[in-house]
Design an enzyme around this catalytic site. Structure first.
Site, PDB file in Angstrom:
ATOM      1  CE1 TYR A   1      -0.092  -4.586  -5.115  1.00 40.10           C
ATOM      2  CE2 TYR A   1      -2.485  -4.816  -5.155  1.00 40.10           C
ATOM      3  CZ  TYR A   1      -1.304  -4.407  -5.756  1.00 40.10           C
ATOM      4  OH  TYR A   1      -1.334  -3.818  -7.003  1.00 40.10           O
TER       5      TYR A   1
ATOM      6  CG  PHE B   1      -3.897   3.868  -5.342  1.00 36.91           C
ATOM      7  CD1 PHE B   1      -3.944   5.116  -4.749  1.00 36.91           C
ATOM      8  CD2 PHE B   1      -4.063   2.747  -4.532  1.00 36.91           C
ATOM      9  CE1 PHE B   1      -4.169   5.247  -3.377  1.00 36.91           C
ATOM     10  CE2 PHE B   1      -4.280   2.873  -3.160  1.00 36.91           C
ATOM     11  CZ  PHE B   1      -4.328   4.123  -2.582  1.00 36.91           C
ATOM     12  CD  GLU B   2       1.505  -1.589  -6.993  1.00 32.26           C
ATOM     13  OE1 GLU B   2       0.742  -2.532  -7.265  1.00 32.26           O
ATOM     14  OE2 GLU B   2       2.694  -1.558  -7.368  1.00 32.26           O
ATOM     15  CB  ILE B   3      -0.741   1.168  -0.123  1.00 28.47           C
ATOM     16  CG1 ILE B   3      -1.188   2.567  -0.573  1.00 28.47           C
ATOM     17  CG2 ILE B   3       0.027   1.253   1.191  1.00 28.47           C
ATOM     18  CD1 ILE B   3      -2.118   3.268   0.412  1.00 28.47           C
TER      19      ILE B   3
END
Length: 392
Positions: free
Chosen positions: A232, A288-290
């Protein structure tokens, strides 16, 4: 024939003059705020200006109208992750989304050509699809959200939910009165990764309309996550409004008490708890998250979401997907599986994540505007950084 050539020449001259005026105006603005826009960015813009004017001059000589600037297509790297950008959006978001995607392509994806997945609870128009495809390099997938993922489950009392929204309006709870917002938070918490279009991917990067990307990203964040055991990634963390989630922590602690076997001994719970064992409201801002889709698809996270969903807080309160994701990350992941992308310049109104020091030379944002600098009391990022490594 001579009169026709003269007319075309005059038209080309007019185009060139208009172009020069626009260029003069933009550069005048940029140099008047040179403290806000770094020299590298100015140099890049001047290079584009020079290319544009040269192209216009060539066209005037040849009397042939073609493209003003031919953009060089970057070659896709041989090694890429199984990944996609995922965007929950609507037809009316087109303008803001195109602006965001143009920045994302310029700063990163024109070099990598990762695909996009666009999701909507209503069908996308043909115009929306065409205009989106015109600004991105990657393949585009447009998906319709199944009705069962954007509706009330049979265990939710819709009358109670409507009364709760009315009460939240009266108490001025942000977005509390918007029915669609409740559905959105529930969908982003537990369903977007279940859409069939997402089945082919392992990694996702969430993007929203009207956000900004201020820095060149000269590496592949997906491959960074994959090669370094991360699950994450975030840019901004902050504290939630307590009135939006009055019972979320109570329901979460109930789940933990009933499912102790699911929760690893070493995790990130210190990030979200205060000295008294309560919730400190810290969460990763999920616009925003990857992340690793396998984490969201896991038995542990699925059980947690299902438990929350049954409790009804997505409709009776205003539980957001950001605290839900964050509490799931805190329960099930270790610190070394979570990454702060401090080198990605990112803006979602009204907050910035802006790189510091040498990394800021690739950016046009001001490092002192970054939330952990300008809004220390609201930010939780330095709390995350200060946490010890799991094996320390």
């Amino acid at each position: 024939m001579a009169a026709g050539r003269d007319l075309r020449g005059m038209l080309f001259l007019l185009v060139a003059l208009v172009g020069l005026f626009v260029v003069w105006r933009d550069l005048r603005y940029d140099f008047s705020f040179a403290s806000d826009l770094h020299q590298t960015e100015l140099a890049r813009r001047k290079e584009v200006v020079t290319t544009t004017l040269t192209s216009i001059a060539v066209q005037m000589q040849t009397e042939t109208v073609t493209e003003v600037v031919q953009i060089k297509q970057e070659q896709t790297p041989a090694e890429r992750a199984s990944a996609a950008f995922v965007i929950l959006t609507r037809n009316k978001d087109l303008k803001g989304l195109r602006e965001t995607l143009a920045q994302l392509e310029d700063r990163f994806n024109r070099r990598y050509n990762y695909p996009y997945v666009f999701l909507n609870n209503e069908p996308f128009s043909d115009d929306f699809k065409a205009r989106i495809k015109s600004v991105v390099s990657g393949e585009c997938h447009f998906g319709l959200i199944p009705n069962e993922h954007w509706s009330y489950p049979d265990y939710i009392n819709q009358t109670r939910a409507a009364e709760a929204r009315k009460d939240m309006i009266e108490r001025k709870i942000i977005y509390g009165g918007k029915e669609s917002y409740h559905h959105m938070c529930r969908y982003e918490s537990g369903f977007f990764y279940r859409h069939p279009l997402m089945d082919q991917f392992k990694w996702y990067w969430r993007v929203e309309p009207d956000v900004k990307f201020a820095c060149d990203i000269d590496y592949d964040p997906f491959m960074f996550m994959q090669e370094n055991g991360k699950k994450y990634g975030f840019t901004i963390s902050l504290k939630e409004y307590p009135k939006t989630i009055p019972t979320l922590w109570d329901v979460t602690t109930e789940f933990m008490a009933k499912n102790k076997d699911m929760i690893p001994e070493k995790n990130l719970m210190d990030f979200v708890t205060n000295g008294k064992g309560g919730y400190n409201m810290c969460h990763f801002w999920s616009n925003f998250e990857i992340g690793d889709l396998d984490f969201l698809r896991s038995e542990q996270y699925s059980a947690y979401f299902d438990y929350l969903d049954r409790a009804g807080g997505f409709f009776y309160e205003r539980w957001g997907d950001a605290p839900v994701h964050s509490l799931g990350v805190a329960m099930f992941l270790k610190k070394d599986e979570v990454h702060w992308f401090d080198d990605i310049g990112y803006f979602h109104g009204p907050l910035w994540n802006c790189p510091k020091g040498e990394a800021n030379k690739k950016c046009w944002c001001l490092e002192e505007d970054s939330i952990e600098t300008r809004n220390k009391g609201w930010s939780c990022t330095l709390n995350f950084v200060a946490l010890p490594a799991p094996d320390a």
